[in-house]
Design an enzyme around this catalytic site. Sequence first.
Site, short mmCIF file in Angstrom:
data_model
loop_
_atom_site.label_atom_id
_atom_site.label_comp_id
_atom_site.label_asym_id
_atom_site.label_seq_id
_atom_site.Cartn_x
_atom_site.Cartn_y
_atom_site.Cartn_z
N HIS A 468 0.83 -1.21 0.00
CA HIS A 468 0.00 0.00 0.00
C HIS A 468 0.86 1.26 0.00
CE1 HIS A 468 -3.49 2.56 1.25
NE2 HIS A 468 -2.52 3.26 1.83
N GLU A 469 1.77 1.36 0.95
CA GLU A 469 2.58 2.57 1.05
C GLU A 469 3.48 2.74 -0.16
OE1 GLU A 469 2.04 4.88 3.09
OE2 GLU A 469 0.62 3.74 4.32
N HIS A 472 1.82 4.78 -2.77
CA HIS A 472 2.01 6.22 -2.60
C HIS A 472 3.38 6.64 -3.15
CE1 HIS A 472 -1.53 7.14 -0.28
NE2 HIS A 472 -1.23 6.30 0.70
N HIS A 475 3.32 6.89 -6.86
CA HIS A 475 2.61 8.10 -7.25
C HIS A 475 3.57 9.30 -7.20
CE1 HIS A 475 -1.42 10.52 -6.74
NE2 HIS A 475 -0.86 10.71 -7.91
#
Length: 679
Positions: A468-469, A472, A475
């Site tokens: 998940h992280e 980020h 991105h």
Amino acid sequence: MADSSNPFLSPSPLPYQLPPFADIRDEHYRPAFEQGFAEQLAEVEAIESSPDEPTFENTMLALERSGQVLQRVAEVFFNKSSSDSTDFTNALEEEIAPLLSAHQDAIRLNPALYARLQSLHERRHDLGLDPEGVYLIERYFTEFTLAGAGLDDEQKERLRDYNQRLSTLTTRFEKNLLADTNDLAVVFDSAEELDGLGEGELSAAAEAARERGLDGKYVVSLVLPTGHPWLASLTDRRSRERIMAASRSRGIRGGEHDNRDLVLEITRLRAERARLLGFDTHAAFVTADETARTPQAVADMLGRLAPPAARNARTEQADLQQQLDSGETVESWDWATLTDSVRQATYDVDFAAMRPYFEAERVLRDGVFFAATSLYGITFEERPDLVAYHPDARVFEVRNEDGSGLGLYLLDLYTRDSKRGGAWMNPLISQSELLGYPTVVVNNLNVPKPAAGEPTLLTYDETNTLFHEFGHALHGLFARVTYPKFAGTNVFRDFVEFPSQVNEMWMLWPEIVTNYAVHHETGERMPQELIDRLHASESFNEGFATSEYLAAALLDQAWHAITADDTVTDVAAFEAAALAAVGLDNPAVPPRYASTYFAHTFSGGYDAGYYSYIWSEVLDADTVEWFKENGGLRRENGDRFRGRLLGVGGSKDPLEAYRDFRGRDAVIEPLLKRRGLDG
């Protein structure tokens, strides 16, 4: 005269302008902040006092170029204060927070500057700009307007007071929470009390005790959410109860670290500020500049999900009740371990037995990195020659498929008393063509660190969190924009979780999981039948998972639905009433975060915005369907997702970017199916 030896006063000479952490000392921060404030105010004064007609170049580009020293020191300092705090950083953050708020207000509430922005906004379509330039003007004008730039002088002075006071209070909330979390770590005298934990977990608990001078004992450090991941494994009910009680006690024990008065004052001031800015509530103020647009849109969605989630949780609770041999009532500290028992009995899935397959280094290199290479063609090389801000933080150079540099990725995996709870991504340097800046991002997690020589075995949830992280981080790394305003993850709050949630899909994708899920001792791959059973159990316990999340999201909305005329004096009573109003007042399913340790909303920037996780999950679930429909882990799919969504950063409306990628708006049905709410 400025101190030329201060490393913040000029761009770093290191690769990708990595901050020169080896040269940064405590005494550098305050002078750099002071010079950064002064320089940017002088730059803004030059813009707003110009006798020339406002142009894109003399106003927008000048604004975008301003504040570079302040940006450098702020990115480094606030990463350090959250990941490796000290008495010095705690004190300086409390001092800097109101000064930073005042500085931002001096810019956003400047009437002459606002007049120039207004002039450009009126003429934006006649200036010969590309869409990104037009959007830059629109975003500045909207943000300044919502920030109060159109208020009169007396109102602006009141607004400044609100902003500075709130910055101080939210900083204090975070510091109180960290201190109380550390103080409430649960000490056990014997390994027998922690029966059910694996060797790695016991090693981590013993190491945590040793670091506190408690040799021979075991310390269970608390995590940010209400439920601790070890509750699923512990066989001793009293031990589980002690951990849950400690978690639930944060911020409500009286004394200097009690957060109840802060919650009341923060929400009152936010409501008063919202009224000053022309909004009925703080939630209305926040959502006005999000993709949701109104609190009613948020309420409609959450209200659609809460009843079936609560119903499913009650059904799950009835099943768990049958597992309690003692005849006792299922309590919150029982849920995880009983759920594991039912999961094993129903699906033959044992999360504890999976940990040997989730060795951290293998998960990182052969899972997280491998998925990114397969999908986007990027490669990773560790750079031990580059020094990070803490010995546990590692630096990796990321390159595109053609060998060109993409940026640096830092990973800070382990928990420590100086690190706030949870997991997150921070930028240290954000790409923009205007400034010629590259990209440096950091992921922070809170994995217990075993003793030297012991392997780091991740839980299922920790593995998911790493994927998940890293979403980020991708991105931040992929965004290629012209203007600093749009760099990296600078998108609407209720869109920012979308790329990270999408990246979670690769954790159990066939080509990925078979590459990294290898037993750290035997070298055997995780059996395919176990992976199949994992998929079969994906909607299992979703009633609980959705309910605990929605309880926190709706609690956040309730606190920020109060008006300036409302008087709230009792945090516990308000919280109980808010949960009862939406049917999520089940003691066995407490909110993922209770008010006094709800860092997202009272210190983390998610105020009236915690709904964004499930709001973004609508897009995420719809995107997963797109990948499945289009062949999954294919380079052309990765290139499309990178080019049309991740790569645009904040340079266009995110829902427009989504339509460009997907060919239509997202639909909610895949989310309902994923969470078992479609029945």
